[in-house]
Design a protein around this motif. Structure first.
Motif, PDB file in Angstrom:
ATOM      1  N   GLY A  51       0.777  -1.231   0.000  1.00  0.00           N
ATOM      2  CA  GLY A  51       0.000   0.000   0.000  1.00  0.00           C
ATOM      3  C   GLY A  51       0.805   1.276   0.000  1.00  0.00           C
ATOM      4  N   ILE A  52       2.116   1.184   0.226  1.00  0.00           N
ATOM      5  CA  ILE A  52       2.894   2.394   0.475  1.00  0.00           C
ATOM      6  C   ILE A  52       3.042   3.265  -0.761  1.00  0.00           C
ATOM      7  CG2 ILE A  52       5.115   1.262   0.065  1.00  0.00           C
ATOM      8  CD1 ILE A  52       4.352   4.007   2.688  1.00  0.00           C
ATOM      9  N   ALA A  53       3.127   2.695  -1.946  1.00  0.00           N
ATOM     10  CA  ALA A  53       3.316   3.509  -3.152  1.00  0.00           C
ATOM     11  C   ALA A  53       2.117   4.429  -3.375  1.00  0.00           C
ATOM     12  CB  ALA A  53       3.535   2.613  -4.368  1.00  0.00           C
ATOM     13  N   ALA A  54       0.916   3.877  -3.264  1.00  0.00           N
ATOM     14  CA  ALA A  54      -0.281   4.703  -3.431  1.00  0.00           C
ATOM     15  C   ALA A  54      -0.386   5.741  -2.322  1.00  0.00           C
ATOM     16  CB  ALA A  54      -1.523   3.811  -3.454  1.00  0.00           C
ATOM     17  N   HIS A  55      -0.007   5.367  -1.123  1.00  0.00           N
ATOM     18  CA  HIS A  55      -0.031   6.286   0.017  1.00  0.00           C
ATOM     19  C   HIS A  55       0.905   7.472  -0.234  1.00  0.00           C
ATOM     20  CE1 HIS A  55      -0.464   7.340   4.295  1.00  0.00           C
ATOM     21  NE2 HIS A  55       0.858   7.457   4.360  1.00  0.00           N
ATOM     22  N   ALA A  56       2.101   7.182  -0.736  1.00  0.00           N
ATOM     23  CA  ALA A  56       3.077   8.239  -0.996  1.00  0.00           C
ATOM     24  C   ALA A  56       2.621   9.143  -2.129  1.00  0.00           C
ATOM     25  CB  ALA A  56       4.436   7.619  -1.326  1.00  0.00           C
ATOM     26  N   ALA A  57       2.112   8.553  -3.205  1.00  0.00           N
ATOM     27  CA  ALA A  57       1.631   9.361  -4.326  1.00  0.00           C
ATOM     28  C   ALA A  57       0.486  10.270  -3.895  1.00  0.00           C
ATOM     29  CB  ALA A  57       1.197   8.450  -5.464  1.00  0.00           C
ATOM     30  N   ARG A  58      -0.356   9.756  -3.036  1.00  0.00           N
ATOM     31  CA  ARG A  58      -1.471  10.548  -2.516  1.00  0.00           C
ATOM     32  C   ARG A  58      -0.950  11.706  -1.661  1.00  0.00           C
ATOM     33  NH1 ARG A  58      -5.067   8.071   2.027  1.00  0.00           N
ATOM     34  NH2 ARG A  58      -6.446   9.823   2.522  1.00  0.00           N
ATOM     35  N   ALA A  59       0.051  11.457  -0.828  1.00  0.00           N
ATOM     36  CA  ALA A  59       0.630  12.517  -0.004  1.00  0.00           C
ATOM     37  C   ALA A  59       1.230  13.615  -0.880  1.00  0.00           C
ATOM     38  CB  ALA A  59       1.692  11.937   0.928  1.00  0.00           C
ATOM     39  N   ALA A 105      10.561   3.009   2.373  1.00  0.00           N
ATOM     40  CA  ALA A 105      11.106   4.246   1.829  1.00  0.00           C
ATOM     41  C   ALA A 105      11.420   4.107   0.349  1.00  0.00           C
ATOM     42  CB  ALA A 105      12.359   4.653   2.603  1.00  0.00           C
ATOM     43  N   ALA A 106      11.983   2.979  -0.046  1.00  0.00           N
ATOM     44  CA  ALA A 106      12.317   2.772  -1.461  1.00  0.00           C
ATOM     45  C   ALA A 106      11.065   2.811  -2.328  1.00  0.00           C
ATOM     46  CB  ALA A 106      13.032   1.431  -1.629  1.00  0.00           C
ATOM     47  N   LEU A 107      10.007   2.140  -1.892  1.00  0.00           N
ATOM     48  CA  LEU A 107       8.779   2.106  -2.677  1.00  0.00           C
ATOM     49  C   LEU A 107       8.115   3.474  -2.720  1.00  0.00           C
ATOM     50  CD1 LEU A 107       7.441  -1.323  -1.383  1.00  0.00           C
ATOM     51  CD2 LEU A 107       8.368  -0.844  -3.666  1.00  0.00           C
ATOM     52  N   ALA A 108       8.171   4.217  -1.616  1.00  0.00           N
ATOM     53  CA  ALA A 108       7.583   5.557  -1.578  1.00  0.00           C
ATOM     54  C   ALA A 108       8.343   6.515  -2.488  1.00  0.00           C
ATOM     55  CB  ALA A 108       7.566   6.082  -0.151  1.00  0.00           C
ATOM     56  N   LEU A 109       9.652   6.434  -2.489  1.00  0.00           N
ATOM     57  CA  LEU A 109      10.459   7.297  -3.349  1.00  0.00           C
ATOM     58  C   LEU A 109      10.234   6.992  -4.820  1.00  0.00           C
ATOM     59  CD1 LEU A 109      13.734   7.270  -1.243  1.00  0.00           C
ATOM     60  CD2 LEU A 109      12.376   9.296  -1.750  1.00  0.00           C
ATOM     61  N   GLN A 110      10.107   5.725  -5.123  1.00  0.00           N
ATOM     62  CA  GLN A 110       9.915   5.331  -6.518  1.00  0.00           C
ATOM     63  C   GLN A 110       8.562   5.781  -7.048  1.00  0.00           C
ATOM     64  OE1 GLN A 110      10.408   1.087  -7.262  1.00  0.00           O
ATOM     65  NE2 GLN A 110      11.695   1.582  -9.011  1.00  0.00           N
TER      66      GLN A 110
END
Length: 340
Positions: A16-24, A45-50
């Motif tokens: 879920g982290i990638a969608a969470h980061a893109a939303r932020a 962190a890697a998935l959020a940055l990507q």
């Protein structure tokens, strides 16, 4: 003006982290903090940055002692290169019982050990960037070998911010002496505690090291009760009551209770956990305690509440993302007011 960092639920995993980061990022946050508790903070962190292009992403906080500084340095270097300079490495000690019993790692002298951890990371980063012979020899860590084959080499943004979580006096002073910033624990965020306890300790550390106070960032991590209306705020208020009850069952977090004369509440909470009565913890946390530790207000109000509470005390603050994406527009307006 605050830089505003989104929080990430500790239960959120890699799916879920990638969608969470893109939303932020879409909501206008400056950055995102990912936890290192149930899931691996470096992987998150890697998935959020990507998944983002502008958002800064930091670990808040990575449990340091079970990991070698070398393995963390390699991961941080890769994340910084992957993101074009948007990674921030937040480090923390956790507590002795978790380090020894959950991780089966060594807990020795946490303040000197974390100090050497930060210093060794800087020595390793210097070797990566400049080819400097690696020679860090301390009491807790020793790094004297880095063959060219294992050196990842220079990157465009080598200055990775090193931030530390701190609670006690010696740790807070140590952060002032050597770190790039401090991430506050939720129990350390009442303005009275920041002014009379936390900031003087940080300044003491800065002065002992001869550092410019402007060199140190302070990121506040308060528990916040907010939502679209008073009913939603009240629900969040009760969730934070449960969380504070859990946190204050740990003696390491009692100094802020003592400031208000509530140390007996901490002892009562600890006794309940020893009896296995976890469900009874929230009842010990009074509304007066919640008011001291948890700012509250609707999305229309909360920016002004936080400004009044923390103006002049820090440059950055964390803010919870709505569970319901239908509330993103209202939350984004609050974030914009905090940043203005």
């Amino acid at each position: 003006m605050f830089k505003v960092y989104a929080t990430t639920p500790e239960s959120m995993g890699p799916c879920g982290i990638a969608a969470h980061a893109a939303r932020a990022e879409a909501m206008g946050f400056d950055g995102l903090h990912v936890p290192d508790a149930i899931h691996d903070g470096l992987l998150l962190a890697a998935l959020a940055l990507q998944a983002t292009r502008r958002l800064r992403v930091g670990t808040s906080v990575l449990v340091a002692f079970p990991r070698s500084p070398m393995t963390v340095a390699v991961a941080a270097w890769d994340l910084q290169q992957l993101s074009g300079g948007r990674f921030e490495l937040g480090l923390g000690t956790q507590i002795k019982q978790n380090i020894e019993q959950r991780y089966s790692a060594r807990w020795d002298s946490p303040v000197p050990q974390l100090r050497e951890y930060v210093q060794s990371l800087r020595a390793i980063f210097d070797s990566f960037q400049h080819g400097t012979p690696l020679r860090f020899e301390g009491e807790h860590y020793r790094f004297t070998r880095l063959q060219p084959f294992f050196n990842p080499g220079p990157i465009a943004h080598p200055d990775i911010p090193l931030l530390c979580g701190a609670v006690g006096p010696a740790m807070t002073r140590m952060v002032g002496r050597i770190a790039d910033g401090m991430i506050t624990h939720p129990t350390n965020t009442p303005p009275e505690y920041l002014r009379t306890v936390c900031l003087p300790r940080l300044r003491d550390g800065l002065e002992r090291a001869g550092r410019d106070p402007a060199a140190l960032r302070l990121i506040l991590g308060p528990l916040v009760a907010t939502g679209v209306d008073e009913q939603a705020v009240a629900q969040q208020w009760e969730q934070q009551r449960r969380l504070l009850g859990f946190l204050y069952s740990t003696p390491a977090y009692w100094p802020s209770l003592e400031l208000f004369g509530w140390q007996a509440r901490g002892a009562e909470l600890q006794a309940l956990t020893r009896e296995g009565r976890w469900q009874d913890l929230p009842a010990v946390v009074t509304d007066e305690m919640l008011s001291a530790f948890v700012p509250r207000g609707s999305y229309a109000e909360i920016a002004e509440v936080l400004r009044a509470r923390y103006a002049g005390l820090a440059d950055s603050i964390t803010f919870p993302m709505p569970q319901d994406t239908a509330q993103d527009t209202q939350a984004a307006a609050a974030i914009a007011r905090l940043r203005a």
